[in-house]
Design a protein around this motif. Structure first.
Motif, PDB file in Angstrom:
ATOM      1  N   TRP A 149      43.796  36.291  27.743  1.00 28.51           N
ATOM      2  CA  TRP A 149      43.288  36.459  29.108  1.00 28.51           C
ATOM      3  C   TRP A 149      44.178  35.714  30.101  1.00 28.51           C
ATOM      4  O   TRP A 149      44.585  36.264  31.121  1.00 28.51           O
ATOM      5  N   ASP A 150      44.479  34.446  29.773  1.00 31.32           N
ATOM      6  CA  ASP A 150      45.286  33.626  30.684  1.00 31.32           C
ATOM      7  C   ASP A 150      46.685  34.200  30.878  1.00 31.32           C
ATOM      8  O   ASP A 150      47.268  34.075  31.967  1.00 31.32           O
ATOM      9  N   ALA A 151      47.232  34.818  29.842  1.00 28.59           N
ATOM     10  CA  ALA A 151      48.583  35.376  29.939  1.00 28.59           C
ATOM     11  C   ALA A 151      48.591  36.734  30.643  1.00 28.59           C
ATOM     12  O   ALA A 151      49.559  37.079  31.328  1.00 28.59           O
ATOM     13  N   LEU A 152      47.513  37.502  30.501  1.00 31.13           N
ATOM     14  CA  LEU A 152      47.498  38.868  31.018  1.00 31.13           C
ATOM     15  C   LEU A 152      47.106  38.942  32.490  1.00 31.13           C
ATOM     16  O   LEU A 152      47.615  39.790  33.230  1.00 31.13           O
ATOM     17  N   TRP A 153      46.224  38.058  32.923  1.00 34.00           N
ATOM     18  CA  TRP A 153      45.719  38.158  34.285  1.00 34.00           C
ATOM     19  C   TRP A 153      46.835  38.078  35.346  1.00 34.00           C
ATOM     20  O   TRP A 153      46.820  38.860  36.307  1.00 34.00           O
ATOM     21  N   PRO A 154      47.835  37.173  35.212  1.00 29.98           N
ATOM     22  CA  PRO A 154      48.918  37.156  36.212  1.00 29.98           C
ATOM     23  C   PRO A 154      49.693  38.470  36.282  1.00 29.98           C
ATOM     24  O   PRO A 154      50.224  38.816  37.344  1.00 29.98           O
ATOM     25  N   VAL A 155      49.770  39.209  35.155  1.00 30.74           N
ATOM     26  CA  VAL A 155      50.451  40.504  35.165  1.00 30.74           C
ATOM     27  C   VAL A 155      49.711  41.474  36.076  1.00 30.74           C
ATOM     28  O   VAL A 155      50.317  42.211  36.878  1.00 30.74           O
ATOM     29  N   ILE A 156      48.383  41.481  35.980  1.00 36.68           N
ATOM     30  CA  ILE A 156      47.567  42.361  36.814  1.00 36.68           C
ATOM     31  C   ILE A 156      47.699  41.946  38.282  1.00 36.68           C
ATOM     32  O   ILE A 156      47.895  42.788  39.171  1.00 36.68           O
ATOM     33  N   GLU A 157      47.595  40.650  38.539  1.00 35.28           N
ATOM     34  CA  GLU A 157      47.698  40.160  39.919  1.00 35.28           C
ATOM     35  C   GLU A 157      49.048  40.516  40.531  1.00 35.28           C
ATOM     36  O   GLU A 157      49.135  40.946  41.693  1.00 35.28           O
ATOM     37  N   GLN A 158      50.107  40.328  39.775  1.00 32.34           N
ATOM     38  CA  GLN A 158      51.443  40.604  40.290  1.00 32.34           C
ATOM     39  C   GLN A 158      51.604  42.086  40.611  1.00 32.34           C
ATOM     40  O   GLN A 158      52.200  42.450  41.628  1.00 32.34           O
ATOM     41  N   GLU A 159      51.062  42.945  39.751  1.00 33.20           N
ATOM     42  CA  GLU A 159      51.179  44.383  39.966  1.00 33.20           C
ATOM     43  C   GLU A 159      50.574  44.776  41.315  1.00 33.20           C
ATOM     44  O   GLU A 159      51.182  45.507  42.091  1.00 33.20           O
ATOM     45  N   TYR A 160      49.378  44.279  41.596  1.00 35.96           N
ATOM     46  CA  TYR A 160      48.729  44.663  42.836  1.00 35.96           C
ATOM     47  C   TYR A 160      49.250  43.863  44.022  1.00 35.96           C
ATOM     48  O   TYR A 160      49.147  44.317  45.167  1.00 35.96           O
ATOM     49  N   GLY A 161      49.820  42.699  43.762  1.00 36.98           N
ATOM     50  CA  GLY A 161      50.438  41.952  44.841  1.00 36.98           C
ATOM     51  C   GLY A 161      51.666  42.652  45.398  1.00 36.98           C
ATOM     52  O   GLY A 161      52.029  42.475  46.565  1.00 36.98           O
ATOM     53  N   GLN A 162      52.313  43.470  44.550  1.00 33.47           N
ATOM     54  CA  GLN A 162      53.511  44.196  44.968  1.00 33.47           C
ATOM     55  C   GLN A 162      53.199  45.612  45.444  1.00 33.47           C
ATOM     56  O   GLN A 162      54.096  46.346  45.834  1.00 33.47           O
ATOM     57  N   ALA A 163      51.924  45.986  45.399  1.00 30.61           N
ATOM     58  CA  ALA A 163      51.554  47.356  45.762  1.00 30.61           C
ATOM     59  C   ALA A 163      51.808  47.610  47.243  1.00 30.61           C
ATOM     60  O   ALA A 163      51.615  46.737  48.091  1.00 30.61           O
ATOM     61  N   THR A 164      52.255  48.824  47.550  1.00 29.61           N
ATOM     62  CA  THR A 164      52.511  49.183  48.945  1.00 29.61           C
ATOM     63  C   THR A 164      51.240  49.615  49.657  1.00 29.61           C
ATOM     64  O   THR A 164      51.163  49.574  50.881  1.00 29.61           O
ATOM     65  N   THR A 165      50.240  50.028  48.888  1.00 23.60           N
ATOM     66  CA  THR A 165      48.972  50.430  49.479  1.00 23.60           C
ATOM     67  C   THR A 165      48.070  49.209  49.635  1.00 23.60           C
ATOM     68  O   THR A 165      48.394  48.114  49.176  1.00 23.60           O
ATOM     69  N   ALA A 166      46.939  49.412  50.301  1.00 25.19           N
ATOM     70  CA  ALA A 166      45.984  48.315  50.455  1.00 25.19           C
ATOM     71  C   ALA A 166      45.575  47.781  49.090  1.00 25.19           C
ATOM     72  O   ALA A 166      45.289  48.540  48.172  1.00 25.19           O
ATOM     73  N   GLN A 167      45.563  46.474  48.961  1.00 24.37           N
ATOM     74  CA  GLN A 167      45.265  45.851  47.671  1.00 24.37           C
ATOM     75  C   GLN A 167      43.806  46.078  47.300  1.00 24.37           C
ATOM     76  O   GLN A 167      42.903  45.732  48.065  1.00 24.37           O
ATOM     77  N   PRO A 168      43.542  46.671  46.130  1.00 19.53           N
ATOM     78  CA  PRO A 168      42.152  46.893  45.732  1.00 19.53           C
ATOM     79  C   PRO A 168      41.492  45.585  45.314  1.00 19.53           C
ATOM     80  O   PRO A 168      42.180  44.612  44.982  1.00 19.53           O
ATOM     81  N   PRO A 169      40.174  45.532  45.340  1.00 19.73           N
ATOM     82  CA  PRO A 169      39.499  44.299  44.919  1.00 19.73           C
ATOM     83  C   PRO A 169      39.749  44.010  43.446  1.00 19.73           C
ATOM     84  O   PRO A 169      39.701  44.902  42.610  1.00 19.73           O
ATOM     85  N   LEU A 170      40.057  42.749  43.131  1.00 16.93           N
ATOM     86  CA  LEU A 170      40.343  42.347  41.756  1.00 16.93           C
ATOM     87  C   LEU A 170      39.272  41.411  41.206  1.00 16.93           C
ATOM     88  O   LEU A 170      39.512  40.718  40.233  1.00 16.93           O
ATOM     89  N   GLU A 171      38.096  41.405  41.829  1.00 18.06           N
ATOM     90  CA  GLU A 171      37.084  40.458  41.378  1.00 18.06           C
ATOM     91  C   GLU A 171      36.276  40.966  40.191  1.00 18.06           C
ATOM     92  O   GLU A 171      35.548  40.201  39.561  1.00 18.06           O
ATOM     93  N   LEU A 172      36.392  42.254  39.839  1.00 17.52           N
ATOM     94  CA  LEU A 172      35.526  42.791  38.795  1.00 17.52           C
ATOM     95  C   LEU A 172      35.737  42.137  37.428  1.00 17.52           C
ATOM     96  O   LEU A 172      34.755  41.798  36.760  1.00 17.52           O
ATOM     97  N   PRO A 173      36.981  41.939  36.948  1.00 14.21           N
ATOM     98  CA  PRO A 173      37.111  41.265  35.641  1.00 14.21           C
ATOM     99  C   PRO A 173      36.444  39.894  35.617  1.00 14.21           C
ATOM    100  O   PRO A 173      35.757  39.550  34.650  1.00 14.21           O
ATOM    101  N   GLY A 174      36.640  39.097  36.669  1.00  8.62           N
ATOM    102  CA  GLY A 174      36.005  37.785  36.714  1.00  8.62           C
ATOM    103  C   GLY A 174      34.496  37.879  36.782  1.00  8.62           C
ATOM    104  O   GLY A 174      33.778  37.076  36.168  1.00  8.62           O
ATOM    105  N   SER A 175      33.983  38.876  37.510  1.00 10.77           N
ATOM    106  CA  SER A 175      32.532  39.013  37.600  1.00 10.77           C
ATOM    107  C   SER A 175      31.932  39.441  36.274  1.00 10.77           C
ATOM    108  O   SER A 175      30.812  39.047  35.931  1.00 10.77           O
ATOM    109  N   LEU A 176      32.668  40.229  35.491  1.00 11.24           N
ATOM    110  CA  LEU A 176      32.191  40.592  34.154  1.00 11.24           C
ATOM    111  C   LEU A 176      32.144  39.368  33.242  1.00 11.24           C
ATOM    112  O   LEU A 176      31.211  39.208  32.443  1.00 11.24           O
ATOM    113  N   MET A 177      33.135  38.493  33.360  1.00 12.14           N
ATOM    114  CA  MET A 177      33.103  37.261  32.574  1.00 12.14           C
ATOM    115  C   MET A 177      31.903  36.409  32.969  1.00 12.14           C
ATOM    116  O   MET A 177      31.191  35.875  32.096  1.00 12.14           O
TER     117      MET A 177
END
Length: 352
Positions: free
Chosen positions: A305-333
């Motif tokens: 989890w700790d290694a994978l989450w930054p990959v997801i964050e980086q992907e959407y941080g570089q997105a050209t479109t509006a950044q989608p909400p990323l709170e769902l994985p944390g809310s599931l935890m």
């Protein structure tokens, strides 16, 4: 279909015949038996037979075939090199939430746990039923949520088959759409992780024995660094597939308006790792004999989890479109953490 692919499928058929698993490989809602006979008939058919050799094995296998096609299309879009004729992905009743691969006749046989697909589908369904969503009230109270989850986890621990839990009501409307998006993204990650091993030509380093209620199969394990690398590539394949798909089929305008496909693509990979973590934590409290069957073969799910989450964050941080909400994985935890105190004794009671 290539001759090598036929040999790979024969290897899969041999596993079914050796362990007598044809009934266990049936999908949860499909009638009909004799899976081994049906696959054999396809193998013995003429060379101009072009259908997928595993289609018709079960509804669940048909669904898995769709996810495999999506992963392969995403891999090609990222210019990742592989020969799909040398890879066969098939259901197997493994007692583990991970998928595994077995070298077979010059290629790779990817074994996807039928139980893992069931756990992802059923637990995500319970989450969507227990949560106010899109202006609609929750369908389950807390005690009902604990009961439903305990039934699913107990069926998985006792039988290696979460589908044996009492049947849940069907979802409709926007909840059904969201469930499909999340489950499909999770399944793509499971398949994509194994494809990443194939694409990266990661070496096999050891063997592990995976057990179901009535069978055992030897699989090969890899270095932990390669497991982390496969997580990264698997997540990138899921995200690439989301970019390739314009929208979900059922209600594209609703999905597009709320950015749900992107949310699901970010959540699916993380949820598989979270589910593995929940199972480890439950086993730590319940001491379920024989589970998980190969606990040291993959890194601890918390580290994944700790290694994978930054990959997801980086992907959407570089997105050209509006950044989608990323709170769902944390809310599931947080959802699992909130229920865990009551969930452990409820599962224990069902396993007594």
């Amino acid at each position: 279909m290539s001759r090598r692919s036929r040999r790979l499928v024969r290897s899969y058929l041999a596993l079914i015949q050796r362990d007598g698993l044809s009934a266990a490989l049936m999908g949860p809602t499909v009638g009909g038996q004799g899976a081994a006979d049906r696959v054999r008939a396809i193998l013995e058919s003429t060379d101009d037979y072009v259908a997928d050799p595993l289609s018709g094995l079960s509804t669940l296998q048909d669904v898995l075939d769709l996810r495999v096609g999506e992963v392969e299309a995403a891999a090609r879009s990222l210019d990742l090199r592989f020969d799909p004729r040398h890879v066969v992905t098939a259901l197997y009743p493994l007692g583990d939430v991970n998928a595994w691969s077995v070298p077979a006749n010059g290629g790779d046989l990817i074994l996807v746990s039928r139980g893992a697909l069931g756990l992802a589908f059923l637990t995500l369904k319970i989450n969507l039923m227990s949560t106010p969503l899109f202006g609609e009230p929750a369908m389950l109270a807390r005690d009902q949520t604990v009961t439903a989850l305990a039934d699913v986890f107990a069926a998985h621990f006792r039988h290696g088959d979460p589908w044996r839990a009492p049947r849940l009501p069907s979802l409709t409307g926007h909840r059904e759409i969201m469930l499909d998006l999340l489950v499909n993204a999770a399944a793509r990650f499971m398949v994509g992780h194994e494809y990443a091993h194939v694409i990266g030509q990661h070496p096999h380093v050891d063997k592990a024995t995976l057990k179901s209620k009535d069978s055992a199969v030897e699989v090969y394990t890899r270095l932990w660094d390669d497991e982390f690398a496969a997580d990264r590539v698997g997540a990138q394949l899921v995200l690439a597939d989301q970019r390739l798909a314009a929208a979900a089929e059922q209600d594209p305008h609703f999905v597009r308006r709320h950015g749900l496909a992107a949310v699901a693509a970010a959540t699916g990979p993380m949820y598989l790792v979270l589910l593995d973590l929940v199972l480890h934590e439950l086993d730590g409290d319940l001491k379920v004999t024989g589970y998980p069957p190969a606990s040291t073969a993959h890194p601890h799910p918390g580290k994944r989890w700790d290694a994978l989450w930054p990959v997801i964050e980086q992907e959407y941080g570089q997105a050209t479109t509006a950044q989608p909400p990323l709170e769902l994985p944390g809310s599931l935890m947080r959802w699992f953490e909130n229920l865990f105190t009551d969930l452990v004794p409820a599962v224990r009671e069902r396993l007594a």
